[in-house]
Motif scaffolding. Structure first.
Motif, PDB file in Angstrom:
ATOM      1  N   UNK A  47      24.808  -5.694   1.553  1.00  0.00           N
ATOM      2  CA  UNK A  47      25.389  -4.989   0.620  1.00  0.00           C
ATOM      3  C   UNK A  47      24.709  -4.853  -0.716  1.00  0.00           C
ATOM      4  N   UNK A  48      23.919  -5.974  -0.885  1.00  0.00           N
ATOM      5  CA  UNK A  48      23.284  -5.725  -2.401  1.00  0.00           C
ATOM      6  C   UNK A  48      21.909  -4.665  -2.089  1.00  0.00           C
ATOM      7  N   UNK A  49      21.243  -4.978  -1.117  1.00  0.00           N
ATOM      8  CA  UNK A  49      20.138  -4.049  -0.867  1.00  0.00           C
ATOM      9  C   UNK A  49      20.403  -2.386  -0.687  1.00  0.00           C
ATOM     10  N   UNK A  50      21.616  -2.245  -0.300  1.00  0.00           N
ATOM     11  CA  UNK A  50      22.234  -0.647  -0.350  1.00  0.00           C
ATOM     12  C   UNK A  50      22.257  -0.707  -1.673  1.00  0.00           C
ATOM     13  N   UNK A  51      22.134  -1.017  -2.875  1.00  0.00           N
ATOM     14  CA  UNK A  51      22.509  -0.684  -3.943  1.00  0.00           C
ATOM     15  C   UNK A  51      20.940  -0.268  -4.883  1.00  0.00           C
ATOM     16  N   UNK A  52      20.949   0.724  -5.312  1.00  0.00           N
ATOM     17  CA  UNK A  52      19.717   1.381  -6.048  1.00  0.00           C
ATOM     18  C   UNK A  52      19.285   0.588  -7.131  1.00  0.00           C
ATOM     19  N   UNK A  53      20.200  -0.128  -7.678  1.00  0.00           N
ATOM     20  CA  UNK A  53      19.995  -0.813  -8.886  1.00  0.00           C
ATOM     21  C   UNK A  53      19.289  -2.331  -8.585  1.00  0.00           C
ATOM     22  N   UNK A 110      20.404  -2.135 -13.114  1.00  0.00           N
ATOM     23  CA  UNK A 110      21.364  -1.542 -13.834  1.00  0.00           C
ATOM     24  C   UNK A 110      22.572  -1.937 -12.813  1.00  0.00           C
ATOM     25  N   UNK A 111      23.711  -1.339 -13.050  1.00  0.00           N
ATOM     26  CA  UNK A 111      25.032  -1.546 -12.365  1.00  0.00           C
ATOM     27  C   UNK A 111      25.942  -2.793 -12.371  1.00  0.00           C
ATOM     28  N   UNK A 112      25.438  -3.309 -13.657  1.00  0.00           N
ATOM     29  CA  UNK A 112      26.327  -4.283 -14.065  1.00  0.00           C
ATOM     30  C   UNK A 112      26.898  -4.505 -15.287  1.00  0.00           C
ATOM     31  N   UNK A 113      28.010  -5.023 -15.556  1.00  0.00           N
ATOM     32  CA  UNK A 113      28.376  -5.406 -17.036  1.00  0.00           C
ATOM     33  C   UNK A 113      27.457  -6.313 -17.723  1.00  0.00           C
ATOM     34  N   UNK A 114      26.849  -7.358 -17.000  1.00  0.00           N
ATOM     35  CA  UNK A 114      25.933  -8.170 -17.595  1.00  0.00           C
ATOM     36  C   UNK A 114      24.880  -7.195 -18.284  1.00  0.00           C
ATOM     37  N   UNK A 162       0.742  -1.189   0.069  1.00  0.00           N
ATOM     38  CA  UNK A 162      -0.135  -0.134   0.070  1.00  0.00           C
ATOM     39  C   UNK A 162       1.024   1.246   0.042  1.00  0.00           C
ATOM     40  N   UNK A 163       1.961   1.122   0.293  1.00  0.00           N
ATOM     41  CA  UNK A 163       3.068   2.303   0.343  1.00  0.00           C
ATOM     42  C   UNK A 163       4.052   2.202  -0.839  1.00  0.00           C
ATOM     43  N   UNK A 164       4.509   0.954  -1.344  1.00  0.00           N
ATOM     44  CA  UNK A 164       5.367   0.681  -2.092  1.00  0.00           C
ATOM     45  C   UNK A 164       6.776   0.628  -1.919  1.00  0.00           C
ATOM     46  N   UNK A 165       7.039   0.412  -0.377  1.00  0.00           N
ATOM     47  CA  UNK A 165       8.307   0.336   0.162  1.00  0.00           C
ATOM     48  C   UNK A 165       9.145  -1.086  -0.289  1.00  0.00           C
ATOM     49  N   UNK A 166      10.573  -0.782  -0.591  1.00  0.00           N
ATOM     50  CA  UNK A 166      11.170  -2.063  -0.706  1.00  0.00           C
ATOM     51  C   UNK A 166      11.688  -2.499   0.722  1.00  0.00           C
ATOM     52  N   UNK A 167      11.978  -3.884   0.868  1.00  0.00           N
ATOM     53  CA  UNK A 167      12.713  -4.409   2.317  1.00  0.00           C
ATOM     54  C   UNK A 167      13.984  -3.048   2.628  1.00  0.00           C
ATOM     55  N   UNK A 168      14.665  -2.732   2.002  1.00  0.00           N
ATOM     56  CA  UNK A 168      15.706  -2.152   2.327  1.00  0.00           C
ATOM     57  C   UNK A 168      15.227  -0.700   2.988  1.00  0.00           C
ATOM     58  N   UNK A 169      14.058  -0.212   2.459  1.00  0.00           N
ATOM     59  CA  UNK A 169      13.398   0.932   2.782  1.00  0.00           C
ATOM     60  C   UNK A 169      12.789   0.917   4.074  1.00  0.00           C
ATOM     61  N   UNK A 170      12.019  -0.230   4.113  1.00  0.00           N
ATOM     62  CA  UNK A 170      11.099  -0.641   5.470  1.00  0.00           C
ATOM     63  C   UNK A 170      12.125  -0.467   6.461  1.00  0.00           C
ATOM     64  N   UNK A 171      13.270  -1.216   6.398  1.00  0.00           N
ATOM     65  CA  UNK A 171      14.323  -1.194   7.460  1.00  0.00           C
ATOM     66  C   UNK A 171      14.809   0.073   7.931  1.00  0.00           C
ATOM     67  N   UNK A 172      14.815   0.923   6.980  1.00  0.00           N
ATOM     68  CA  UNK A 172      15.310   2.424   7.728  1.00  0.00           C
ATOM     69  C   UNK A 172      14.216   3.216   8.036  1.00  0.00           C
TER      70      UNK A 172
END
Length: 590
Positions: free
Chosen positions: A418-424, A446-450, A37-47
């Motif tokens: 480490x990964x959840x701190x990355x916006x991509x 984003x964020x990778x040569x892949x 209902x708010x659209x938060x990611x887990x990393x955003x909920x944690x903060x």
């Protein structure tokens, strides 16, 4: 739940309520609401802290926003969710500057998974077992879009940075919906709609549908381009059509044409190249339809305006489609329809190019070494002193990839943080944890040569990052502009080096070879169970037989049946997906 066009799961009607009813604590319910209902990611909920809640008065009504610290956006906080947050904060004596959910993002993801498993058990809806925090965010976006909220607003409050991210969440509109959206609204204007223009728009939509319906029936890029030109030239609305696949040089890039003779086409192209305005370049750069009038073209060649439509998929522009109207000028609604069709054509070309790569006898393999920390997997291996290996990638939306990674030598909690701190990173899911090595599913935007390699329809055959250095290989068709690939890689990742370039042959495999390969892997019992399930309609939708039906027929227990089926399916898919990569030599020794 169901699957979207991109293959991801989406909550069906009533599933969100089923999940909420399966929660056992206020915290579980709050996590679900913050995601759906708010659209938060887990990393955003944690903060999230109480101090992040902002109250605004708009037109006499108190509304609430949530200042998301991760990216600085203001998310919309429904009043009833704000009320529940306030109750939770008071009940748990949480200070204004303390985190409301003081756990890692991974713990929050696990909490969502636990609720999903509980809901599946209570309701019998097995699909809920696979629910993730990413599904909650998609539910949030779909709810707003279906309520008529403009996609730009959904992007802003939900933290999406590209409109393409929302494309998989939008249902394909029918003809009536398209006409309603593009036709003038009679009840909001004193102007009576021009019936001729309305009829033409209806014909434009019908023509676009005819062109679009032909795309799945062709398999190569040349066939896609020629089919498009043929269908348009057959229409009463358009006089002729042609496609140029290289917008940098109109005289050397003709790909397909229909509806006019060679001399007339050459005269028109020459006339356009002599003008100050480069319509093709402008269409490609702005991703909009450009228009040249009949007066801009040689006398007697065109009766109406010339529409120049970019053929786009993701970040790739495959060229432009030139359409000569049988009469009149291009209206804005017609340009909107043509622009949408241009994206469908671009998608069809992408699919054709990928098929060509898969079927090619020889491909060009480029092998790289990269120590650039702009690549998040390189950075992850350096920061945690671990080894990251790519098992495979699956496109899940325009410019988004689902990457399956094994990580060895690092605690899974540290990897998640480490990964959840990355916006991509859009989402992470732990598939298997074996202590020293873990298998993860990571959604990247984003964020990778892949991402760069796959944007050129390359296949990433190998990728290993260890202690801050990645070694990887990409395979491309012989027609891929490798200079552009290298330029994009070195611009974004300066600390990258091309180690080797070689042309490799792919061994030809026929149906008999594939069956023989699979037969050597399956036991007699596994082959019997798999064949029985196939013949009994177990893999059809809806299923012709349940697992219990099969178990009774074969006279084995249900757990034994599932074990044989899962093992046989794994071997079948291994033969299909992995055999082509076996035995290929690499100078990197990956």
């Amino acid at each position: 739940m169901g699957r979207t066009k991109s293959g991801t799961m989406q909550l069906a009607e009533g599933d969100y309520e089923r999940l909420r009813r399966a929660t056992e604590t206020y915290r579980e319910d709050l996590v679900l609401r913050l995601g759906a209902e708010v659209g938060l990611k887990p990393a955003e909920m944690s903060q999230f802290k109480p101090t992040h809640v902002i109250r605004r008065t708009h037109r006499g009504t108190d509304l609430y926003l949530l200042a998301v610290p991760a990216d600085g956006r203001n998310a919309y906080l429904p009043s009833d969710v704000e009320h529940d947050v306030r109750k939770y904060v008071r009940a748990n004596n949480i200070d204004e500057t303390e985190r409301v959910l003081p756990v890692t993002p991974r713990r929050l993801q696990m909490l969502v998974s636990s609720v999903g498993e509980r809901a599946a058990e209570k309701t019998g809806r097995e699909e809920l077992v696979d629910v993730s925090s990413r599904d909650l965010r998609r539910y949030f976006a779909r709810t707003l879009l279906s309520d008529g909220i403009h996609p730009s607003i959904v992007m802003s409050i939900g933290g999406w940075d590209r409109i393409e991210s929302l494309a998989p969440l939008l249902d394909d509109p029918g003809e009536d919906a398209i006409l309603d959206a593009l036709s003038p609204e009679s009840d909001e204007s004193d102007v009576v709609p021009n019936q001729v223009e309305t009829d033409r728009l209806r014909q434009v939509v019908a023509t676009a549908r005819t062109v679009g319906s032909a795309l799945p029936t062709v398999s190569t890029r040349n066939e896609v381009e020629q089919t498009v030109c043929d269908r348009f030239s057959d229409s009463d609305l358009y006089q002729f059509a042609w496609i140029e696949s290289d917008t940098t040089d109109a005289r050397a890039s003709l790909a397909a044409a229909a509806g006019l003779d060679e001399a007339s086409l050459e005269a028109i192209r020459q006339s356009l190249s002599d003008r100050d305005t480069d319509y093709a370049d402008r269409a490609s750069r702005t991703r909009t339809v450009q228009t040249a009038t009949a007066a801009d073209l040689p006398t007697g060649t065109a009766r109406g305006s010339l529409a120049v439509v970019p053929l786009v998929h993701g970040e790739t522009v495959y060229g432009v489609l030139y359409l000569a109207l049988d009469r009149g000028d291009v209206t804005d609604p017609e340009a909107d329809v043509l622009l949408t069709l241009g994206h469908h054509i671009g998608q069809a070309i992408t699919a054709a190019e990928r098929r060509k790569l898969l079927l090619a006898d020889t491909v060009v393999q480029l092998e790289f070494q990269c120590s650039d920390h702009n690549d998040l997997l390189v950075r992850l291996s350096a920061d945690l002193g671990c080894t990251v290996r790519l098992r495979g990638v699956v496109p899940i939306a325009e410019q988004s990839l689902l990457c399956f990674l094994t990580v060895r030598g690092a605690a899974i909690e540290a990897v998640f943080d480490e990964l959840m701190a990355t916006e991509a990173v859009e989402n992470i899911r732990l598939i298997r944890d074996r202590g020293e090595e873990s298998l993860l599913e990571v959604a990247l935007s984003a964020g990778s040569t892949i991402m760069t390699l796959t944007s050129y329809d390359g296949t990433v055959s190998q990728f290993v990052a260890e202690d801050g250095v990645a070694r990887f290989a990409g395979e491309f068709s012989n027609e891929t502009p490798l200079r552009d690939v290298m330029a994009d890689l070195t611009d974004t990742y300066p600390d990258i080096e091309l180690v080797a370039k070689q042309e490799i042959e792919r061994p030809a495999r026929n149906t008999a070879d594939f069956r023989q390969s699979l037969a050597t892997r399956l036991t007699d019992k596994q082959q019997s169970v798999l064949r029985a399930a196939y013949l009994a309609g177990y893999f059809e939708w809806p299923r012709g037989s349940t697992a219990e039906d099969l178990a009774d027929s074969i006279d084995i227990s249900s757990p034994t049946l599932h074990q044989h089926l899962r093992t046989a399916q794994q071997k079948l898919l291994t033969s299909f997906f992995d055999d082509e990569s076996e035995g290929q030599d690499s100078t990197l020794g990956l």
